[in-house]
Design an enzyme around this catalytic site. Sequence first.
Site, PDB file in Angstrom:
ATOM      1  N   CYS A   1      43.676  46.890  39.703  1.00  0.00           N
ATOM      2  CA  CYS A   1      43.268  47.609  40.491  1.00  0.00           C
ATOM      3  C   CYS A   1      43.904  48.404  39.466  1.00  0.00           C
ATOM      4  O   CYS A   1      44.997  48.478  39.096  1.00  0.00           O
ATOM      5  CB  CYS A   1      43.570  47.720  41.617  1.00  0.00           C
ATOM      6  SG  CYS A   1      42.600  47.221  42.862  1.00  0.00           S
TER       7      CYS A   1
ATOM      8  N   CYS B   1      38.773  49.704  41.298  1.00  0.00           N
ATOM      9  CA  CYS B   1      39.600  49.661  41.984  1.00  0.00           C
ATOM     10  C   CYS B   1      40.538  50.858  42.621  1.00  0.00           C
ATOM     11  O   CYS B   1      41.527  50.561  40.895  1.00  0.00           O
ATOM     12  CB  CYS B   1      40.028  49.474  43.882  1.00  0.00           C
ATOM     13  SG  CYS B   1      39.873  47.329  42.704  1.00  0.00           S
TER      14      CYS B   1
END
Length: 261
Positions: free
Chosen positions: A87, A169
């Site tokens: 992420c 993400c």
Amino acid sequence: VVVGIVMWRQPPQHQEWKGAGTTAHFYEIILGRCYTYTQIVRPELGHKDCQKIGKAFTDAFLSKDPCSSTEQDYQPLMELTNQTVPCDKTLLWSKTNELVHEYAWVQRELFTLENTLLGYMADGLRWCGDPGSPEMNYQSCPDRWKDCSNNSVSVFWNTVSKRFAEDACGVVRVLLNGSVHNTFDERSTFARVEVFNLHPEKVHTLQAWVMQDIRNISSDSCSHASIKNLKLILSKRNITFTCENNYRDSFQKHLWRFSHK
Ligand code: NAD
């Protein structure tokens, strides 16, 4: 009386297209890049089977019409090359091919698509097959504007760019070019594919860095009409948008370091 029939074996006749043909030594290049990536660049992917990956890549387009390529053709290849990008580490780009990769070279923890296995293998290559032959067409391949948009190369990039965006993400960054008129180009892969495949449940912010050519820095590129369009699209998709002009701090420092290595 025996009548002999002599059959001449003609060299394979491929259809002629308006674009350049398959890159010479395509198969050896993708195989070599696969081993380089999985053994040296990211040894944590050392378990990937490059022989299988290379075969799945060519199976996706050989003996097929290069103007009717589909996402399904590339599914087996996609399944063999899955990879996790952490992420906050996804870096998208449009019209900044050189700069973004210089930056990613220095900022090692960031991943452009070309820093993932499949993007690394295919970057800068061309390929196509022909329904009438089991071989690659080294003479010509469809041009995406003059022949067809569903050509084997474009469908590949649409498919891998889609997955790259879907998998992202946290904060996603994009490096855009403020020195071209279409900074956010609606025809680009970033605009057509990546923006629409970011998942708002996972990606809370898209942070744009709009870079300008140092020789003619003009006004505020973040207020450019095309950037307003991007902002609107993202607000409709519930993704926060931030924009920074000439993200100098980081870039100058890192690129300086890069040029003094
Ligand atoms: P862009 O307009 O600067 O194009 C970048 C390069 O990709 C150019 O060489 C262009 O010719 C080629 N390209 C783009 N779309 C293509 C298509 N449909 N068929 C064949 N070639 C295509 O920027 P963009 O279109 O926004 O693409 C960059 C973004 O999309 C990046 O975020 C990257 O993740 C992904 N992408 C990468 C490549 C690549 O060649 N490495 C190609 C397409 C998409």
